[in-house]
Design an enzyme around this catalytic site. Sequence first.
Site, PDB file in Angstrom:
ATOM      1  N   GLU A 423      39.948  39.645  39.460  1.00  0.00           N
ATOM      2  CA  GLU A 423      39.758  38.190  39.882  1.00  0.00           C
ATOM      3  C   GLU A 423      38.190  38.177  39.339  1.00  0.00           C
ATOM      4  OE1 GLU A 423      41.401  37.438  44.259  1.00  0.00           O
ATOM      5  OE2 GLU A 423      39.509  38.549  43.948  1.00  0.00           O
ATOM      6  N   CYS A 424      38.068  37.086  38.284  1.00  0.00           N
ATOM      7  CA  CYS A 424      36.905  36.512  37.894  1.00  0.00           C
ATOM      8  C   CYS A 424      35.813  37.620  37.312  1.00  0.00           C
ATOM      9  CB  CYS A 424      36.089  35.490  39.209  1.00  0.00           C
ATOM     10  SG  CYS A 424      34.716  34.503  38.556  1.00  0.00           S
ATOM     11  N   GLY A 425      34.967  38.263  37.859  1.00  0.00           N
ATOM     12  CA  GLY A 425      34.344  39.172  37.347  1.00  0.00           C
ATOM     13  C   GLY A 425      35.213  40.236  36.816  1.00  0.00           C
TER      14      GLY A 425
END
Length: 563
Positions: A423-425
């Site tokens: 997720e994301c990072g």
Amino acid sequence: MGTTPDRTPGPTRYPRLCVSAASGGGGKTLLALGLARAARKAGLAVKPFKKGPDYIDAAWLGRAAGMAATNLDPFFLPPAALAALFARALNAVDAVDAAVTRDAAGAAAPDRAAQGRGRLGLVEGNRGLYDGLDAQGSCSTAGLARALACPVLLSLDATKMTRTAAALLAGLMDFEPGVRICGVVFNRVGSPRHETALRRAVEARLPLPVLGALPRLARNPLPERHMGIASSGAGLRAEADALLDALAQLVRDHVDVERVLEAAGNAPPLPGGETAPRDGSGDDGPRRTLAEELRPPPSSSAPGPHAPPSVADRPEQRVCPAPGGAPAGGVPAAPRPRIGYVRDAAFWFYYPENLAALEDAGAEPVPLALVDAPGAEDDVWETLDGLYLGGGFPEDFLPRLSGSPGLARLAALSRAGLPIYAECGGLLALSRGMERDGVFWPLAGALPLRAVWTARPQGLGYVEGEVMLPNPFLPVGLRVRAHEFHYSRCIREAGAPPAALALTRGTGMGRFSEGDGRARAGDGIVCGRTWGAYCHIFAPAVPCWAPNFVAAARARRAARALR
């Protein structure tokens, strides 16, 4: 002012309070943090909650209270499930009540938990009290307060204001039925004379107690975005505790903490009843999983007669079939697969409920690091059956991250078919690399895309979309609700697969071209058994995610055993 009562708060088993404001930036975070630390120092076991998708404020609240914060989000869960999650989290406080009290109050102080001081559920709202997703106020802090029957303490910015403050408060009190405002604390008060004028204006017109007046501070102690979060991941800088202690003293000096706690203790019974066992499980059977506890009966999820409709009441979000039509839930009596999750300075955006859901589904979550002490866990990586890469601020650690030996492990595990959910990072870590300030930093290279850091958010808020590509975690066709918060954009390489999520709300990874020449917003990329996307999910709202993840990890473990 500045004292707390020596008696047990009110008749409810769930003393609770929601701190809100007329708008964002109204001082609610400062007030909530000061109250949390002040109540903790007074001997209460304070369980913090944060309304909406938020990791940063939640980290601060957890530090102030001495225990992790729980997020309560009406976008993800209907009212009955929110009340169940609140009760479950507050019930769990009993197990650590005395230990937290001793740590907070000090050895010389009396053990007030033993005196029945009990617990306090402290909820920090977001934005203004009635601000929601639409004109009806869907998913507002007011809606959450209704779902919890929670008294609301308002923080009102009184800058250059006297009698008008009473008019604003009158409107807030009468705007929507079912919201009980128990008091107001004025913020940014200029002088004792200013405070007197404010108090007289309210007392002359409203049946609302003024419970405090915080003075205007020379500087904002809580800067935006990172808000002091530093290189210990979800921990804070060394000076953070001193700052929180100062906020607690500020609140004790200028807020009638005794009356605030009385208001929390006089909350009505929690919707759904107050007879749940304190450990969140029954005495005559096995412990229920988080998903089972939060699954309300169909009739209980409807909003009250005065409540605006909530998007979380749509049924498709709560129906989440497992692959092959098998029901999501249940833990087979097989060896627990090991699912690693990277939690370090750069990656620490994890909902505790997501990790709990993996454990409930039968996994053993294993903490790892990429930028903290790289190489210290070489043997652990080899034992993994799955990997969960959460979000964070990897862009602030690019030199250390780019040089981490863990990146080569990530790439090798992805190529070998390990189930990886990012997720994301975590998505950025799996990319070819990231450009920031004209410098390109190579990263794992497991996904065919390049990231570019930007000074402004590229995606901020809630996301809705439909799963388009087969993957181990979410079935094709599932409508998913999530949220995004990213200061970067991703550029897909030629030949990269299409978007894994077709978005009807949110930014994601930008617009993707369809086969018919049209473009639509999309997010996510699937390569083999690796999923990467900007969006963050909340596991209780996507109940098949954890069982599917654990099933894929268990299959990986079984295949490895046959080699």
